[in-house]
Design a protein around this motif. Structure first.
Motif, PDB file in Angstrom:
ATOM      1  N   GLY A   1       0.803  -1.216   0.000  1.00 47.54           N
ATOM      2  CA  GLY A   1       0.000   0.000   0.000  1.00 47.54           C
ATOM      3  C   GLY A   1       0.837   1.267   0.000  1.00 47.54           C
ATOM      4  O   GLY A   1       0.301   2.375   0.085  1.00 47.54           O
ATOM      5  N   LEU A   2       2.177   1.137  -0.121  1.00 51.57           N
ATOM      6  CA  LEU A   2       3.045   2.316  -0.088  1.00 51.57           C
ATOM      7  C   LEU A   2       2.768   3.259  -1.258  1.00 51.57           C
ATOM      8  O   LEU A   2       2.753   4.478  -1.092  1.00 51.57           O
ATOM      9  CB  LEU A   2       4.521   1.884  -0.119  1.00 51.57           C
ATOM     10  CG  LEU A   2       5.083   1.283   1.168  1.00 51.57           C
ATOM     11  CD1 LEU A   2       6.495   0.770   0.931  1.00 51.57           C
ATOM     12  CD2 LEU A   2       5.083   2.325   2.283  1.00 51.57           C
ATOM     13  N   LEU A   3       2.562   2.690  -2.432  1.00 50.69           N
ATOM     14  CA  LEU A   3       2.330   3.535  -3.593  1.00 50.69           C
ATOM     15  C   LEU A   3       1.034   4.327  -3.438  1.00 50.69           C
ATOM     16  O   LEU A   3       0.982   5.524  -3.738  1.00 50.69           O
ATOM     17  CB  LEU A   3       2.274   2.691  -4.864  1.00 50.69           C
ATOM     18  CG  LEU A   3       2.048   3.490  -6.155  1.00 50.69           C
ATOM     19  CD1 LEU A   3       3.174   4.486  -6.384  1.00 50.69           C
ATOM     20  CD2 LEU A   3       1.926   2.561  -7.353  1.00 50.69           C
ATOM     21  N   GLN A   4      -0.002   3.660  -2.933  1.00 56.73           N
ATOM     22  CA  GLN A   4      -1.264   4.355  -2.727  1.00 56.73           C
ATOM     23  C   GLN A   4      -1.110   5.514  -1.746  1.00 56.73           C
ATOM     24  O   GLN A   4      -1.635   6.610  -1.965  1.00 56.73           O
ATOM     25  CB  GLN A   4      -2.331   3.363  -2.229  1.00 56.73           C
ATOM     26  CG  GLN A   4      -2.802   2.370  -3.289  1.00 56.73           C
ATOM     27  CD  GLN A   4      -1.861   1.173  -3.416  1.00 56.73           C
ATOM     28  OE1 GLN A   4      -0.773   1.160  -2.848  1.00 56.73           O
ATOM     29  NE2 GLN A   4      -2.283   0.168  -4.174  1.00 56.73           N
ATOM     30  N   LYS A   5      -0.354   5.279  -0.683  1.00 50.58           N
ATOM     31  CA  LYS A   5      -0.124   6.339   0.307  1.00 50.58           C
ATOM     32  C   LYS A   5       0.662   7.506  -0.302  1.00 50.58           C
ATOM     33  O   LYS A   5       0.394   8.669  -0.011  1.00 50.58           O
ATOM     34  CB  LYS A   5       0.631   5.768   1.504  1.00 50.58           C
ATOM     35  CG  LYS A   5      -0.176   4.785   2.339  1.00 50.58           C
ATOM     36  CD  LYS A   5       0.663   4.191   3.468  1.00 50.58           C
ATOM     37  CE  LYS A   5      -0.136   3.158   4.260  1.00 50.58           C
ATOM     38  NZ  LYS A   5       0.686   2.535   5.338  1.00 50.58           N
ATOM     39  N   LEU A   6       1.637   7.166  -1.137  1.00 45.13           N
ATOM     40  CA  LEU A   6       2.436   8.200  -1.779  1.00 45.13           C
ATOM     41  C   LEU A   6       1.584   9.061  -2.700  1.00 45.13           C
ATOM     42  O   LEU A   6       1.675  10.296  -2.682  1.00 45.13           O
ATOM     43  CB  LEU A   6       3.571   7.546  -2.561  1.00 45.13           C
ATOM     44  CG  LEU A   6       4.435   8.475  -3.427  1.00 45.13           C
ATOM     45  CD1 LEU A   6       5.145   9.503  -2.573  1.00 45.13           C
ATOM     46  CD2 LEU A   6       5.437   7.678  -4.246  1.00 45.13           C
TER      47      LEU A   6
ATOM     48  N   ILE B   1       8.276   9.069 -10.510  1.00 41.41           N
ATOM     49  CA  ILE B   1       8.347   8.625  -9.115  1.00 41.41           C
ATOM     50  C   ILE B   1       9.301   7.442  -9.034  1.00 41.41           C
ATOM     51  O   ILE B   1       9.144   6.458  -9.760  1.00 41.41           O
ATOM     52  CB  ILE B   1       6.952   8.224  -8.601  1.00 41.41           C
ATOM     53  CG1 ILE B   1       5.990   9.414  -8.719  1.00 41.41           C
ATOM     54  CG2 ILE B   1       7.027   7.730  -7.170  1.00 41.41           C
ATOM     55  CD1 ILE B   1       4.539   9.055  -8.452  1.00 41.41           C
ATOM     56  N   GLN B   2      10.268   7.544  -8.144  1.00 45.16           N
ATOM     57  CA  GLN B   2      11.286   6.502  -8.043  1.00 45.16           C
ATOM     58  C   GLN B   2      11.739   6.342  -6.597  1.00 45.16           C
ATOM     59  O   GLN B   2      12.000   7.326  -5.903  1.00 45.16           O
ATOM     60  CB  GLN B   2      12.478   6.886  -8.920  1.00 45.16           C
ATOM     61  CG  GLN B   2      13.577   5.852  -8.950  1.00 45.16           C
ATOM     62  CD  GLN B   2      14.606   6.168 -10.031  1.00 45.16           C
ATOM     63  OE1 GLN B   2      14.326   6.896 -10.979  1.00 45.16           O
ATOM     64  NE2 GLN B   2      15.788   5.628  -9.889  1.00 45.16           N
ATOM     65  N   GLU B   3      11.818   5.106  -6.142  1.00 47.53           N
ATOM     66  CA  GLU B   3      12.294   4.871  -4.788  1.00 47.53           C
ATOM     67  C   GLU B   3      13.806   5.057  -4.725  1.00 47.53           C
ATOM     68  O   GLU B   3      14.533   4.610  -5.615  1.00 47.53           O
ATOM     69  CB  GLU B   3      11.920   3.472  -4.307  1.00 47.53           C
ATOM     70  CG  GLU B   3      12.265   3.238  -2.845  1.00 47.53           C
ATOM     71  CD  GLU B   3      11.754   1.913  -2.316  1.00 47.53           C
ATOM     72  OE1 GLU B   3      11.940   1.655  -1.119  1.00 47.53           O
ATOM     73  OE2 GLU B   3      11.165   1.135  -3.101  1.00 47.53           O
TER      74      GLU B   3
ATOM     75  N   ILE C   1       9.366   3.832   6.220  1.00 48.91           N
ATOM     76  CA  ILE C   1      10.826   3.801   6.198  1.00 48.91           C
ATOM     77  C   ILE C   1      11.382   3.958   4.783  1.00 48.91           C
ATOM     78  O   ILE C   1      12.584   3.837   4.561  1.00 48.91           O
ATOM     79  CB  ILE C   1      11.359   2.478   6.813  1.00 48.91           C
ATOM     80  CG1 ILE C   1      10.876   1.281   5.978  1.00 48.91           C
ATOM     81  CG2 ILE C   1      10.961   2.364   8.268  1.00 48.91           C
ATOM     82  CD1 ILE C   1      11.518  -0.033   6.412  1.00 48.91           C
ATOM     83  N   HIS C   2      10.534   4.242   3.836  1.00 54.10           N
ATOM     84  CA  HIS C   2      10.936   4.347   2.433  1.00 54.10           C
ATOM     85  C   HIS C   2      11.038   5.805   2.007  1.00 54.10           C
ATOM     86  O   HIS C   2      10.268   6.655   2.464  1.00 54.10           O
ATOM     87  CB  HIS C   2       9.936   3.619   1.531  1.00 54.10           C
ATOM     88  CG  HIS C   2       9.814   2.159   1.823  1.00 54.10           C
ATOM     89  ND1 HIS C   2      10.546   1.204   1.159  1.00 54.10           N
ATOM     90  CD2 HIS C   2       9.036   1.493   2.731  1.00 54.10           C
ATOM     91  CE1 HIS C   2      10.230   0.007   1.625  1.00 54.10           C
ATOM     92  NE2 HIS C   2       9.318   0.158   2.580  1.00 54.10           N
ATOM     93  N   LYS C   3      11.977   6.089   1.123  1.00 49.27           N
ATOM     94  CA  LYS C   3      12.139   7.432   0.569  1.00 49.27           C
ATOM     95  C   LYS C   3      11.915   7.381  -0.936  1.00 49.27           C
ATOM     96  O   LYS C   3      12.463   6.530  -1.639  1.00 49.27           O
ATOM     97  CB  LYS C   3      13.533   7.971   0.860  1.00 49.27           C
ATOM     98  CG  LYS C   3      13.805   9.346   0.227  1.00 49.27           C
ATOM     99  CD  LYS C   3      15.200   9.860   0.521  1.00 49.27           C
ATOM    100  CE  LYS C   3      15.267  10.397   1.937  1.00 49.27           C
ATOM    101  NZ  LYS C   3      16.555  11.107   2.180  1.00 49.27           N
TER     102      LYS C   3
END
Length: 447
Positions: free
Chosen positions: A144-149, A189-191, A226-228
């Motif tokens: 769900g990280l992408l959705q939150k971003l 968008i890139q991690e 914890i992801h940037k």
């Protein structure tokens, strides 16, 4: 640079004479980049055909420019209003809705059944499921990280009118309108997994800006748990070269003038990168953006790949055990079994550029369906490029292809031999760009 040219002339004594024969001088008196018609054309039938080609291109440009609008497509004036034509118009509009570059987006769908909020502001492309299935993005969807971003991007009220465009190996791209200046931009968008390496990429990207490269407006970071993630604000193009080539079947063929303009700009842009000892490694039509001006002239916008590979310490090659790029445009030295060692260089870029120009000039006979034939060709020595392909060997572009797509690495002509010997044909020879280039080269010595 002078010593490099001297070495090149010694190594390739035939280059200067070849260029005098091969490189077109069509636009040397046209500083705006346009190419004049060949003098003496008096045949009315030929003129009518050329007018028809220009009309088809103009129609295609209008179609691409309507990208995110709902404006209807305007048919060429003069068509009779008959039942047959009405049916044909309806069929064309249906084709455009399903296939054309500017109508890439389906009706609003929910990317994830538990995240319907997102679908309220980000229309989803029909290729979105493919994005979810890509291994490098799978964890982002599952967690769900992408959705939150994406929700965070919406909440900060910096953008509106989000549209999903596509994805690459390391990133995904949306178009959006920046509220502050009402500018349509691309959001990449890139991690970020290695901040030092990433900072180096951004620093080099900023130094190599020029009109034929996608402009980098800004970059900033967003932390999700914890992801940037890095958010690149980039220049938005009208389409890429592959989309334009694929559209020819329905909307008209590119004429030789437009093809030659694209070819020269590509040579110019890749040579510009090579001046900084940067190799692209993934030259292909889908990595070449296009923009159209009001006169329907085409300007290329080269995508800068991640990571940037810059040759250092006098090295001419970059060795790796990972294949980068697309096999259909790879140089022979990187198609050697068992495919566990790859060598990238300016010369491998030059071969890929030649293969891209071959597709530009011969899209019907050289495309992804010919992959097997291409592999057969480059796995063994050949004397003539694309010798088993039915391609146009009389065109001006083929003269470039013949010099770029040589089996032997040292037989591929360096791009600066073409650009420097034809100063009026290439944008990077303008005095202002040359001065800026020298300053940037000094800066990059410290990287």
């Amino acid at each position: 640079m002078d010593s490099q040219k001297e070495r090149s002339n010694q190594q390739y004594p035939q280059h200067k004479n070849q260029q005098e024969r091969n490189v077109s001088q069509q636009n040397k008196d046209s500083p705006d980049g346009s190419y004049p018609e060949t003098p003496g054309q008096e045949n009315s039938n030929d003129n009518e055909k050329e007018d028809q080609k220009n009309s088809l291109l103009e129609s295609q440009v209008k179609r691409i420019r309507s990208q995110q609008n709902n404006d209807s497509y305007h048919e060429t004036p003069g068509q009779e209003n008959s039942n047959n034509n009405e049916k044909e118009n309806s069929r064309k509009q249906q084709l455009m809705q399903n296939n054309s570059p500017e109508r890439r987006f389906e009706d609003d769908q929910t990317p994830n059944e538990n995240n319907s909020q997102i679908s309220n502001f980000i229309p989803v492309n029909r290729d979105y499921k493919q994005l979810q299935e890509q291994e490098q993005f799978h964890d982002l969807f599952r967690s769900g990280l992408l959705q939150k971003l994406l929700l965070k991007l919406k909440v900060n009220q910096k953008y509106e009118s989000f549209q999903f465009i596509g994805s690459g190996t390391f990133s995904m791209v949306y178009s959006a309108r920046k509220i502050k200046n009402n500018q349509n931009i691309a959001l990449r968008i890139q991690e970020v997994k290695d901040q030092v390496y990433f900072n180096n990429y951004i620093s080099i990207y900023k130094q190599i800006q020029m009109p034929l490269v996608i402009e980098l407006y800004d970059v900033y970071y967003i932390d999700i748990e914890i992801h940037k993630f890095a958010i690149f604000e980039l220049e938005l193009v009208d389409c890429d070269l592959m989309q334009l080539l694929e559209g020819q079947e329905q909307y008209g063929q590119l004429n030789d003038e437009n093809k030659m303009s694209i070819a020269k700009q590509l040579i110019d842009a890749i040579n510009y990168l090579h001046n900084f000892n940067i190799i692209n490694r993934d030259i292909k039509p889908s990595n070449i953006g296009l923009k159209f001006n009001r006169s329907n002239q085409i300007q290329i916008k080269l995508f800068i790949p991640y990571p940037i590979i810059r040759l250092k310490n006098g090295s001419d090659v970059y060795n790796t055990n990972q294949l980068v790029g697309t096999m259909l445009f790879s140089a022979p030295e990187n198609m050697v079994e068992p495919y566990d060692r790859f060598v990238y260089s300016k010369e491998s870029d030059i071969f890929s550029l030649g293969a891209t120009l071959c597709m530009l000039d011969n899209f019907k006979s050289y495309n992804s369906e010919e992959f097997g034939k291409y592999l057969t060709m480059i796995k063994s020595y050949f004397q003539q490029p694309f010798e088993k392909f039915q391609i146009n060997r009389q065109s001006q572009i083929y003269q470039f292809i013949e010099q770029f797509c040589q089996y032997e690495i040292d037989q591929r002509i360096p791009l600066f031999c073409i650009v420097d010997q034809n100063p009026n044909d290439f944008l990077s020879n303008e005095q202002e760009i040359k001065k800026a280039k020298y300053k940037k080269q000094l800066v990059l010595l410290n990287f």
